[in-house]
Design a protein around this motif. Sequence first.
Motif, PDB file in Angstrom:
ATOM      1  N   GLY B  17       0.844  -1.339   0.112  1.00  0.00           N
ATOM      2  CA  GLY B  17      -0.140  -0.501  -0.299  1.00  0.00           C
ATOM      3  C   GLY B  17       0.785   1.608  -0.084  1.00  0.00           C
ATOM      4  O   GLY B  17       0.514   2.394   0.240  1.00  0.00           O
ATOM      5  N   ASN B  18       1.944   1.273  -0.462  1.00  0.00           N
ATOM      6  CA  ASN B  18       3.297   2.055  -0.603  1.00  0.00           C
ATOM      7  C   ASN B  18       2.794   2.708  -1.860  1.00  0.00           C
ATOM      8  O   ASN B  18       2.324   2.240  -2.485  1.00  0.00           O
ATOM      9  N   LEU B  19       3.499   4.557  -1.912  1.00  0.00           N
ATOM     10  CA  LEU B  19       3.675   4.255  -3.429  1.00  0.00           C
ATOM     11  C   LEU B  19       5.310   4.178  -4.345  1.00  0.00           C
ATOM     12  O   LEU B  19       5.919   5.242  -2.543  1.00  0.00           O
ATOM     13  N   GLY B  20       4.938   3.813  -5.231  1.00  0.00           N
ATOM     14  CA  GLY B  20       6.280   3.671  -5.364  1.00  0.00           C
ATOM     15  C   GLY B  20       5.824   3.648  -6.965  1.00  0.00           C
ATOM     16  O   GLY B  20       5.133   3.495  -7.599  1.00  0.00           O
ATOM     17  N   PRO B  21       7.104   2.754  -8.083  1.00  0.00           N
ATOM     18  CA  PRO B  21       6.697   2.856  -9.194  1.00  0.00           C
ATOM     19  C   PRO B  21       7.081   1.725  -9.721  1.00  0.00           C
ATOM     20  O   PRO B  21       6.452   0.614  -8.702  1.00  0.00           O
ATOM     21  N   LEU B  22       5.566   2.298 -10.698  1.00  0.00           N
ATOM     22  CA  LEU B  22       5.255   0.413 -11.335  1.00  0.00           C
ATOM     23  C   LEU B  22       5.999  -0.269 -12.824  1.00  0.00           C
ATOM     24  O   LEU B  22       6.469   1.181 -13.565  1.00  0.00           O
ATOM     25  N   ILE B  23       5.741  -1.178 -13.544  1.00  0.00           N
ATOM     26  CA  ILE B  23       5.929  -1.230 -14.625  1.00  0.00           C
ATOM     27  C   ILE B  23       4.771  -1.748 -15.252  1.00  0.00           C
ATOM     28  O   ILE B  23       4.057  -2.580 -14.744  1.00  0.00           O
ATOM     29  N   ASP B  24       4.557  -1.933 -16.548  1.00  0.00           N
ATOM     30  CA  ASP B  24       4.007  -2.788 -17.303  1.00  0.00           C
ATOM     31  C   ASP B  24       4.828  -3.686 -18.419  1.00  0.00           C
ATOM     32  O   ASP B  24       5.750  -4.082 -17.826  1.00  0.00           O
ATOM     33  N   ASP B  25       3.735  -4.406 -18.740  1.00  0.00           N
ATOM     34  CA  ASP B  25       4.902  -6.046 -19.757  1.00  0.00           C
ATOM     35  C   ASP B  25       5.229  -5.707 -20.494  1.00  0.00           C
ATOM     36  O   ASP B  25       5.499  -6.442 -21.930  1.00  0.00           O
ATOM     37  N   SER B  26       5.398  -4.319 -21.101  1.00  0.00           N
ATOM     38  CA  SER B  26       5.769  -3.853 -22.868  1.00  0.00           C
ATOM     39  C   SER B  26       7.586  -3.324 -22.322  1.00  0.00           C
ATOM     40  O   SER B  26       7.925  -3.062 -23.285  1.00  0.00           O
ATOM     41  N   GLY B  27       7.703  -3.355 -21.586  1.00  0.00           N
ATOM     42  CA  GLY B  27       8.928  -2.180 -21.062  1.00  0.00           C
ATOM     43  C   GLY B  27       9.153  -0.708 -20.313  1.00  0.00           C
ATOM     44  O   GLY B  27       9.501  -0.494 -20.732  1.00  0.00           O
ATOM     45  N   ARG B  28       7.921  -0.666 -20.082  1.00  0.00           N
ATOM     46  CA  ARG B  28       8.011   1.197 -19.250  1.00  0.00           C
ATOM     47  C   ARG B  28       7.929   0.632 -17.916  1.00  0.00           C
ATOM     48  O   ARG B  28       7.235  -0.019 -17.376  1.00  0.00           O
ATOM     49  N   PHE B  29       8.405   2.132 -17.275  1.00  0.00           N
ATOM     50  CA  PHE B  29       8.096   2.601 -16.053  1.00  0.00           C
ATOM     51  C   PHE B  29       8.004   3.170 -15.517  1.00  0.00           C
ATOM     52  O   PHE B  29       8.334   4.505 -16.334  1.00  0.00           O
ATOM     53  N   TYR B  30       6.736   3.319 -14.365  1.00  0.00           N
ATOM     54  CA  TYR B  30       6.095   4.420 -14.663  1.00  0.00           C
ATOM     55  C   TYR B  30       6.286   5.374 -12.935  1.00  0.00           C
ATOM     56  O   TYR B  30       6.013   4.571 -12.297  1.00  0.00           O
TER      57      TYR B  30
END
Lengths: 309, 309
Positions: B17-30
């Motif tokens: 439940g913490n705020l942090g970065p996310l990734i998808d399955d196409s190679g992008r980092f949010y």
Amino acid sequence: MLKAPDNQVAGHQARNGNLGPLIDDSGRFYKPLQGDERGSKEVAFYTSFSSNTKVPDHIARFFPKFHGTQLLEASDGSGMLPHLVLQDLTFGRVNPSIADIKIGAMTWAPQAPEDYIQKCMKKDRETTSLVFGFRLSGMQVFESKESGFWRPEGRRKIQTLSLDCMKLYLKKFVSSNTSKMSLDLKPDCAFASTVYGGSNGILSQLLELKAWFEDQTIYHFYSCSILMMFEKELALTGKNPRPEIRLVDFAHVYEGNGIIDHNFLGGLCSLIKFTSEILTTPEESYGDGLMTGDARTSHTYSENKNGRV
Amino acid sequence: MLKAPDNQVAGHQARNGNLGPLIDDSGRFYKPLQGDERGSKEVAFYTSFSSNTKVPDHIARFFPKFHGTQLLEASDGSGMLPHLVLQDLTFGRVNPSIADIKIGAMTWAPQAPEDYIQKCMKKDRETTSLVFGFRLSGMQVFESKESGFWRPEGRRKIQTLSLDCMKLYLKKFVSSNTSKMSLDLKPDCAFASTVYGGSNGILSQLLELKAWFEDQTIYHFYSCSILMMFEKELALTGKNPRPEIRLVDFAHVYEGNGIIDHNFLGGLCSLIKFTSEILTTPEESYGDGLMTGDARTSHTYSENKNGRV
């Protein structure tokens, strides 16, 4: 017979009854040991350095030769005082142009006493040290037999030069202009290629020193200066102006303990960049020659540009 | 479907439940924009950098690709938040070993707010930053399919490593030992030559970056990290372990204003020295593997050596 040096551009001077270094007529420079810890630290450094077989000859030549210590009558008449006996770096030079540049964004060692750190840090932030990685401590530029030397006025001022002004001073240093107005407006950099440039020039020597600092982990040099020297009258007659760098002031040298001196190295690289830019773009001029801009002002990318999306 | 990255070794993490970065399955980092100024500063840097034609391609490749910003549901469930859309640097890598190293003796810009400077300086002095010119922010070293990754314990501890321990960690990073005891006692540095060494190895990439920093006066990178990555399983089967460096974290990038980034450059040169020493003397061992010595302790030449003459 000992006397005050003619070519001292920074530090305490042995004139008007003050305590300062003395020279003799055989090429020796007598530096009084500073009363606090600094004197003994500098003796300890010279003792260590002069017997250190790990320092290669082509690097050792950048340091003054050390001839031990000697008790001498102090220049201020206060009696006998121990002096470092060093090589007089300007011995045999005629009207040398000299710049004294204190290297490093930080002039203090991490392990120095707290009050000393705070005092130095304040000064590093107020002068160009923190931003440029070095500050000018003194300078004399030979103009002509008639007008003598040009020396920038005000110790405080030369330590707080703007970026443009620092570039201007480093150009004046290698220019042939003698009129003050033309020197300020557009120094001609007539001697840049023979003083800064060339295989034996100052830039080449700075690069040799840099290569050593990328590797050596023996010493960390805080508050140490690089002297840059040459003789304009030789340059004017087409002779080799004998450009040379020397390191001086070792009262704040610490053991490197296996880590490179990244503070000195960073400042040295910055000075190298300033010097090499003068060689590659000597014609850049500075408007009215006044000090404009402030090296300590810089902006992040968010100001006046992109805000929060 | 977005998820928390598997290979994040430092920074805020999007778990529990913490705020942090996310990734998808196409190679992008949010990467969620930090609420204070830092978020907008980092966007501004990426915007400037990604369109800056003065940055050569062989240097731009060391930076994550930038795909603008995007409003996304934040990982802590706090609603829609703007995110930087970046290249996922570990996309396509299997069990990568990663080190996150924050570069620079100073993690603060001279023109930063005073309270921020004081906070950072305190931390730079308490960690290895001031002395080594860098500090370790995070690390994961793949051991084996059975035991997974070795990760040093304690964020504070990895930031305050002794000199011997920092060397040990940088050796563990490229060693094949899987027993914890043997790894601590004598890491074999089996992959040093293929990961740190070679014409495409990490040292070679660090040297390319160094050459750029000796010249570039566009950006000053404070508190920025170098990631070092490779894949041990490839190395074990005799394949190229794909060693790579990348720069990350640009919330404190400032305009260079004609001066080189001597702070980053100095720290980078120090890291280069550490890395190259492992290549040249991998067999050096560390006694019982315990952290001994303290990098912050060093002596001047006057202590226990020469006193006042």
